[in-house]
Write a protein that holds these residues in place. Structure first.
Motif, PDB file in Angstrom:
ATOM      1  N   VAL A 276       0.836  -1.203   0.000  1.00 56.55           N
ATOM      2  CA  VAL A 276       0.000   0.000   0.000  1.00 56.55           C
ATOM      3  C   VAL A 276       0.870   1.251   0.000  1.00 56.55           C
ATOM      4  CG1 VAL A 276      -1.770   1.296   1.244  1.00 56.55           C
ATOM      5  CG2 VAL A 276      -1.836  -1.216   1.249  1.00 56.55           C
ATOM      6  N   LEU A 277       0.557   2.177  -0.904  1.00 60.31           N
ATOM      7  CA  LEU A 277       1.153   3.503  -0.891  1.00 60.31           C
ATOM      8  C   LEU A 277       0.043   4.500  -0.589  1.00 60.31           C
ATOM      9  CD1 LEU A 277       3.296   5.693  -1.430  1.00 60.31           C
ATOM     10  CD2 LEU A 277       2.750   5.509  -3.875  1.00 60.31           C
ATOM     11  N   SER A 278       0.171   5.217   0.510  1.00 61.01           N
ATOM     12  CA  SER A 278      -0.820   6.225   0.900  1.00 61.01           C
ATOM     13  C   SER A 278      -0.143   7.589   0.914  1.00 61.01           C
ATOM     14  CB  SER A 278      -1.397   5.903   2.285  1.00 61.01           C
ATOM     15  OG  SER A 278      -2.340   6.879   2.676  1.00 61.01           O
ATOM     16  N   ILE A 279      -0.701   8.535   0.148  1.00 60.75           N
ATOM     17  CA  ILE A 279      -0.158   9.888   0.061  1.00 60.75           C
ATOM     18  C   ILE A 279      -1.204  10.866   0.571  1.00 60.75           C
ATOM     19  CG2 ILE A 279       0.676  11.706  -1.478  1.00 60.75           C
ATOM     20  CD1 ILE A 279       1.846   9.550  -3.264  1.00 60.75           C
ATOM     21  N   LYS A 280      -0.860  11.604   1.623  1.00 58.00           N
ATOM     22  CA  LYS A 280      -1.750  12.624   2.192  1.00 58.00           C
ATOM     23  C   LYS A 280      -1.227  13.999   1.802  1.00 58.00           C
ATOM     24  CE  LYS A 280      -5.033  14.279   4.866  1.00 58.00           C
ATOM     25  NZ  LYS A 280      -5.061  15.588   4.157  1.00 58.00           N
ATOM     26  N   PHE A 281      -2.114  14.830   1.253  1.00 60.78           N
ATOM     27  CA  PHE A 281      -1.722  16.184   0.872  1.00 60.78           C
ATOM     28  C   PHE A 281      -1.849  17.106   2.093  1.00 60.78           C
ATOM     29  CE2 PHE A 281      -3.131  14.412  -3.297  1.00 60.78           C
ATOM     30  CZ  PHE A 281      -1.862  14.382  -3.868  1.00 60.78           C
ATOM     31  N   LYS A 282      -0.779  17.837   2.365  1.00 59.25           N
ATOM     32  CA  LYS A 282      -0.670  18.595   3.613  1.00 59.25           C
ATOM     33  C   LYS A 282      -1.708  19.707   3.742  1.00 59.25           C
ATOM     34  CE  LYS A 282       4.330  17.879   4.199  1.00 59.25           C
ATOM     35  NZ  LYS A 282       5.645  18.566   4.280  1.00 59.25           N
ATOM     36  N   GLN A 283      -2.054  20.328   2.624  1.00 59.94           N
ATOM     37  CA  GLN A 283      -2.999  21.436   2.686  1.00 59.94           C
ATOM     38  C   GLN A 283      -4.457  20.981   2.541  1.00 59.94           C
ATOM     39  OE1 GLN A 283       0.122  21.942   0.819  1.00 59.94           O
ATOM     40  NE2 GLN A 283       0.683  22.679   2.863  1.00 59.94           N
ATOM     41  N   ALA A 284      -4.677  19.698   2.468  1.00 66.09           N
ATOM     42  CA  ALA A 284      -6.034  19.156   2.355  1.00 66.09           C
ATOM     43  C   ALA A 284      -6.582  18.859   3.752  1.00 66.09           C
ATOM     44  CB  ALA A 284      -6.038  17.889   1.513  1.00 66.09           C
ATOM     45  N   PRO A 285      -7.868  19.079   3.968  1.00 66.74           N
ATOM     46  CA  PRO A 285      -8.436  18.835   5.298  1.00 66.74           C
ATOM     47  C   PRO A 285      -8.653  17.344   5.556  1.00 66.74           C
ATOM     48  CG  PRO A 285     -10.168  19.479   3.783  1.00 66.74           C
ATOM     49  CD  PRO A 285      -8.879  19.610   3.016  1.00 66.74           C
ATOM     50  N   TYR A 286      -8.701  16.990   6.810  1.00 62.78           N
ATOM     51  CA  TYR A 286      -9.224  15.688   7.210  1.00 62.78           C
ATOM     52  C   TYR A 286     -10.737  15.839   7.329  1.00 62.78           C
ATOM     53  CZ  TYR A 286      -4.652  13.664   8.379  1.00 62.78           C
ATOM     54  OH  TYR A 286      -3.378  13.152   8.320  1.00 62.78           O
ATOM     55  N   TYR A 287     -11.469  14.798   6.975  1.00 63.11           N
ATOM     56  CA  TYR A 287     -12.923  14.856   7.034  1.00 63.11           C
ATOM     57  C   TYR A 287     -13.473  14.236   8.310  1.00 63.11           C
ATOM     58  CZ  TYR A 287     -12.271  16.275   2.231  1.00 63.11           C
ATOM     59  OH  TYR A 287     -11.861  16.955   1.104  1.00 63.11           O
ATOM     60  N   GLU A 288     -12.553  13.897   9.206  1.00 64.66           N
ATOM     61  CA  GLU A 288     -12.915  13.372  10.514  1.00 64.66           C
ATOM     62  C   GLU A 288     -11.684  13.505  11.399  1.00 64.66           C
ATOM     63  OE1 GLU A 288     -13.766   9.198  10.101  1.00 64.66           O
ATOM     64  OE2 GLU A 288     -12.224   8.977   8.584  1.00 64.66           O
ATOM     65  N   ASP A 289     -11.776  13.100  12.626  1.00 65.53           N
ATOM     66  CA  ASP A 289     -10.636  13.178  13.532  1.00 65.53           C
ATOM     67  C   ASP A 289      -9.481  12.355  12.952  1.00 65.53           C
ATOM     68  OD1 ASP A 289      -8.800  12.817  15.697  1.00 65.53           O
ATOM     69  OD2 ASP A 289     -10.420  13.228  17.117  1.00 65.53           O
ATOM     70  N   PRO A 290      -8.273  12.954  12.795  1.00 64.29           N
ATOM     71  CA  PRO A 290      -7.135  12.221  12.213  1.00 64.29           C
ATOM     72  C   PRO A 290      -6.782  10.928  12.937  1.00 64.29           C
ATOM     73  CG  PRO A 290      -6.642  14.569  12.347  1.00 64.29           C
ATOM     74  CD  PRO A 290      -7.931  14.362  13.077  1.00 64.29           C
ATOM     75  N   LYS A 291      -7.192  10.805  14.203  1.00 71.55           N
ATOM     76  CA  LYS A 291      -6.842   9.591  14.946  1.00 71.55           C
ATOM     77  C   LYS A 291      -7.424   8.345  14.284  1.00 71.55           C
ATOM     78  CE  LYS A 291     -10.714   9.561  18.267  1.00 71.55           C
ATOM     79  NZ  LYS A 291     -11.111   9.692  19.688  1.00 71.55           N
TER      80      LYS A 291
END
Length: 336
Positions: A276-291
């Motif tokens: 699995v490769l997961s890429i999170k964009f830093k300026q994009a919001p989380y749509y729920e608690d990041p935990k």
């Protein structure tokens, strides 16, 4: 508009579908001329149509047809063009099939009265695999909703996926069990009210539809990226000069019980065994608690063959706006 007519009138024969495709291709060429000054990749691609009982799934096949492609799945309300700039930066010996999900781009809409739900779209992915009779393990690449679908498919068929790449969304959004149960009836009634006027399809001047598309992305799209998506996501009006309408099916505006309890998502994550490769964009919001996202990543790390995680500068559409930021990461992952 064309797909709406196809579903509403129940057109099914290939002769009828051929006439619809011809008009779609004419409009697509017109929008390509109107839509974007962004340089297009030099790589060649071929338009494909995959038959399904209600019409067809449209897609763009990049690279050799002799090899099994990486299946690329776009985000909510987007289309196959979302991967054009990125694929243009990836090795030319790789093949990709970027599809339009039902009700998006040039794909047929689901039949009249049917609810859009993630389960149905996963069935569509399975239909594509069966249609081409792919024998090798799958490599999936998804953005946002497409990343969620890659997660879900890899959990449902853990022995058939070799790798998946997910941009920005890691998992399905979770919901509290009590809330999920209590909201079922209300969600159904909201859907029925929303589709009471299924033929409502406003048309706008070009600049207006560009602005509506961009605002609908919470302005995560650049103007040029917006125009690129609209080349496949809009049609040119047949009655109003200089006006355009969205191809997407308005029924998708109602989310009908598409979230899941967190415990359910945890069990799904434990079944994922591929790389699995997961890429999170830093300026994009989380749509729920990041935990919750971090918790799922940890489960994947402990159970899958490999997890590679990166945080990269960019908005929610970072793979489209700034493909150069992710292309080296994707290339190395695919080659490893």
């Amino acid at each position: 508009m064309i797909q709406r007519c196809l579903s509403a009138n129940g057109l099914r024969t290939w002769r009828q579908l051929k006439s619809v495709r011809t008009l779609q291709k004419i409009q697509y060429r017109q929008l390509s001329q109107v839509g974007s000054s962004q340089e297009q990749p030099e790589r060649k691609w071929e338009e494909v149509r995959i038959p399904v009982p209600w019409g067809h799934i449209a897609g763009k096949w990049w690279g050799p047809r002799s090899r099994q492609p990486i299946l690329a799945i776009h985000g909510w309300m987007d289309n196959a063009n979302t991967f054009d700039p990125l694929i243009g930066l990836l090795p030319s010996d790789l093949s990709f099939l970027a599809i339009d999900l039902p009700g998006h781009g040039l794909s047929s809409r689901y039949p009249a009265g049917m609810v859009y739900h993630s389960t149905e779209d996963i069935v569509v992915l399975r239909r594509i695999v069966k249609h081409f009779d792919w024998r090798d393990k799958l490599v999936l690449m998804g953005h946002s909703l497409g990343s969620i679908y890659s997660f879900t498919y890899s959990s449902a068929f853990p022995n058939e996926v070799e790798k998946y790449i997910g941009f920005d969304n890691i998992k399905p959004t979770n919901i509290n069990n009590d809330k999920f149960i209590k909201e079922t009836g209300g969600a159904i009634d909201r859907f029925l009210r929303f589709i009471a006027n299924p033929d409502f399809s406003p048309e706008y001047p070009w600049d207006n539809i560009v602005e509506r598309q961009r605002k609908g992305s919470s302005e995560s799209l650049t103007i040029e990226s917006t125009k690129l998506l609209l080349q496949r996501g809009a049609y040119k009006s047949l009655t109003k000069e200089g006006h355009f309408g969205f191809r997407r099916d308005i029924r998708q505006m109602v989310s009908l019980l598409s979230t899941l309890p967190y415990e359910h998502i945890q069990e799904m994550a434990r079944r994922i065994s591929c790389e699995v490769l997961s890429i999170k964009f830093k300026q994009a919001p989380y749509y729920e608690d990041p935990k919750y996202c971090n918790g799922i990543l940890e489960i994947i790390r402990n159970n899958a063959k490999r997890l590679e995680y990166h945080e990269v500068d960019g908005s929610h559409h970072g793979h489209l706006n700034n493909p150069e930021n992710v292309a080296p990461i994707v290339k190395n992952f695919l080659r490893s």
